[in-house]
Design a protein around this motif. Sequence first.
Motif, PDB file in Angstrom:
ATOM      1  N   ASP A  93       0.826  -1.208   0.000  1.00  0.00           N
ATOM      2  CA  ASP A  93       0.000   0.000   0.000  1.00  0.00           C
ATOM      3  C   ASP A  93       0.862   1.259   0.000  1.00  0.00           C
ATOM      4  O   ASP A  93       0.511   2.262  -0.643  1.00  0.00           O
ATOM      5  N   GLU A  94       1.982   1.222   0.706  1.00  0.00           N
ATOM      6  CA  GLU A  94       2.894   2.367   0.690  1.00  0.00           C
ATOM      7  C   GLU A  94       3.474   2.574  -0.700  1.00  0.00           C
ATOM      8  O   GLU A  94       3.602   3.712  -1.173  1.00  0.00           O
ATOM      9  N   THR A  95       3.822   1.486  -1.359  1.00  0.00           N
ATOM     10  CA  THR A  95       4.335   1.578  -2.725  1.00  0.00           C
ATOM     11  C   THR A  95       3.300   2.189  -3.656  1.00  0.00           C
ATOM     12  O   THR A  95       3.617   3.052  -4.484  1.00  0.00           O
ATOM     13  N   MET A  96       2.073   1.751  -3.526  1.00  0.00           N
ATOM     14  CA  MET A  96       0.987   2.310  -4.339  1.00  0.00           C
ATOM     15  C   MET A  96       0.855   3.818  -4.084  1.00  0.00           C
ATOM     16  O   MET A  96       0.781   4.620  -5.019  1.00  0.00           O
ATOM     17  N   PHE A  97       0.829   4.197  -2.816  1.00  0.00           N
ATOM     18  CA  PHE A  97       0.654   5.611  -2.452  1.00  0.00           C
ATOM     19  C   PHE A  97       1.801   6.463  -2.988  1.00  0.00           C
ATOM     20  O   PHE A  97       1.568   7.518  -3.599  1.00  0.00           O
ATOM     21  N   TYR A 126       4.967 -10.620  -9.510  1.00  0.00           N
ATOM     22  CA  TYR A 126       4.219 -10.231 -10.711  1.00  0.00           C
ATOM     23  C   TYR A 126       2.951  -9.471 -10.318  1.00  0.00           C
ATOM     24  O   TYR A 126       2.659  -8.394 -10.857  1.00  0.00           O
ATOM     25  N   LYS A 127       2.199 -10.011  -9.365  1.00  0.00           N
ATOM     26  CA  LYS A 127       0.939  -9.384  -8.948  1.00  0.00           C
ATOM     27  C   LYS A 127       1.199  -8.006  -8.352  1.00  0.00           C
ATOM     28  O   LYS A 127       0.469  -7.041  -8.617  1.00  0.00           O
ATOM     29  N   HIS A 128       2.239  -7.886  -7.523  1.00  0.00           N
ATOM     30  CA  HIS A 128       2.597  -6.604  -6.892  1.00  0.00           C
ATOM     31  C   HIS A 128       2.889  -5.548  -7.955  1.00  0.00           C
ATOM     32  O   HIS A 128       2.301  -4.459  -7.946  1.00  0.00           O
ATOM     33  N   TYR A 129       3.779  -5.877  -8.884  1.00  0.00           N
ATOM     34  CA  TYR A 129       4.176  -4.889  -9.892  1.00  0.00           C
ATOM     35  C   TYR A 129       3.034  -4.567 -10.861  1.00  0.00           C
ATOM     36  O   TYR A 129       2.858  -3.413 -11.254  1.00  0.00           O
ATOM     37  N   LYS A 130       2.277  -5.557 -11.239  1.00  0.00           N
ATOM     38  CA  LYS A 130       1.178  -5.294 -12.172  1.00  0.00           C
ATOM     39  C   LYS A 130       0.133  -4.388 -11.532  1.00  0.00           C
ATOM     40  O   LYS A 130      -0.402  -3.469 -12.175  1.00  0.00           O
ATOM     41  N   THR A 131      -0.153  -4.610 -10.262  1.00  0.00           N
ATOM     42  CA  THR A 131      -1.122  -3.763  -9.563  1.00  0.00           C
ATOM     43  C   THR A 131      -0.631  -2.325  -9.489  1.00  0.00           C
ATOM     44  O   THR A 131      -1.390  -1.379  -9.716  1.00  0.00           O
ATOM     45  N   VAL A 132       0.658  -2.153  -9.178  1.00  0.00           N
ATOM     46  CA  VAL A 132       1.223  -0.803  -9.116  1.00  0.00           C
ATOM     47  C   VAL A 132       1.196  -0.155 -10.500  1.00  0.00           C
ATOM     48  O   VAL A 132       0.770   0.993 -10.662  1.00  0.00           O
ATOM     49  N   ALA A 133       1.648  -0.891 -11.511  1.00  0.00           N
ATOM     50  CA  ALA A 133       1.715  -0.332 -12.868  1.00  0.00           C
ATOM     51  C   ALA A 133       0.330   0.040 -13.382  1.00  0.00           C
ATOM     52  O   ALA A 133       0.155   1.072 -14.040  1.00  0.00           O
ATOM     53  N   ASP A 134      -0.671  -0.784 -13.084  1.00  0.00           N
ATOM     54  CA  ASP A 134      -2.028  -0.522 -13.559  1.00  0.00           C
ATOM     55  C   ASP A 134      -2.659   0.686 -12.870  1.00  0.00           C
ATOM     56  O   ASP A 134      -3.660   1.222 -13.355  1.00  0.00           O
TER      57      ASP A 134
END
Length: 309
Positions: A93-97, A126-134
């Motif tokens: 969540d911190e990465t997303m923010f 993969y899931k972590h990076y794809k969620t952030v990228a999207d």
Amino acid sequence: MISFEHIKDRLRGISIAPVITPFNESGSIDFGTLEHLIDWQIKSGSHAISVTGTSGEPSSLTIEERVQVMETAMNVIDGRVPFLPGTGSTNHDETMFLTMKAHEIGADAAMVIVPYYNKPNQGALYKHYKTVADSVDLPIIVYNIPGRTAVNLEVETLAKLSKDCPNIIGVKESNKDFEHVNRVLLHCGRDFLLYSGIELLCYPMLAIGGAGSISATANVVPAKVAELHNAWNEGNLKRAQDLHFELMPLNDVLFKDTNPAPAKAALGIMGKINPTLRMPMDVPSKELQEEIKNVLKDYVDLKNSVANN
């Protein structure tokens, strides 16, 4: 779908300086010195700026402080060179923010480290990076540094991400496995931006089609590191090779203790910062500080450097 080719052109063949975070003796961030360092980097020839990467001690900063550092850098850069803040964390969540905040303030790209300590498997990465990228229309540079994160982002995972996420445009490989980095370009495509985070591989990576480097050594001698890339871009391979070997003694001494402690010690010797680190990090031993000073004398006029800062 947004095209990211324009920014890829701007981010190729460059030295991206991963600027340290200066602290006052009390441990608070010295924002005035941070502004000075970024301005000095640009005037010294660094082609782009990053903050809050490994050299910026992000795990020692609060989320609010990381945002303040990013905003300060963005204001000082003022469009003169590309800006690629580090927005990754061990916390999703911190990465997303932080990545969304980088987009909000107008960064050119975000550098997102493989989550450290957690040791996620490849599917989870993969899931972590794809969620952030999207979540953002912002170019993403993946940051793979297995020596710090205890997990390696495998080539197959990175290749799948590069195909499924148009805004994942490159990777910083702080990976001593040169076979691995060769396979990155083979499987992700030769136009994928491959940056070296290993100082002794900065020149060799250019030779296989790398996009440049994000080298802690640029904190200390930004002009020399940038000149190596300039020489390569101009086709002056002899000069680029000479600079590669010229920088080796400094590269070596700056990694005799955990980055960024030696780089901060060097900048302190040069009179540019108070070389304070936040615990649990600490300054290098007196013996190593003396060795750093002796090596620095071959690169920097210490008397004039101290007098001018």
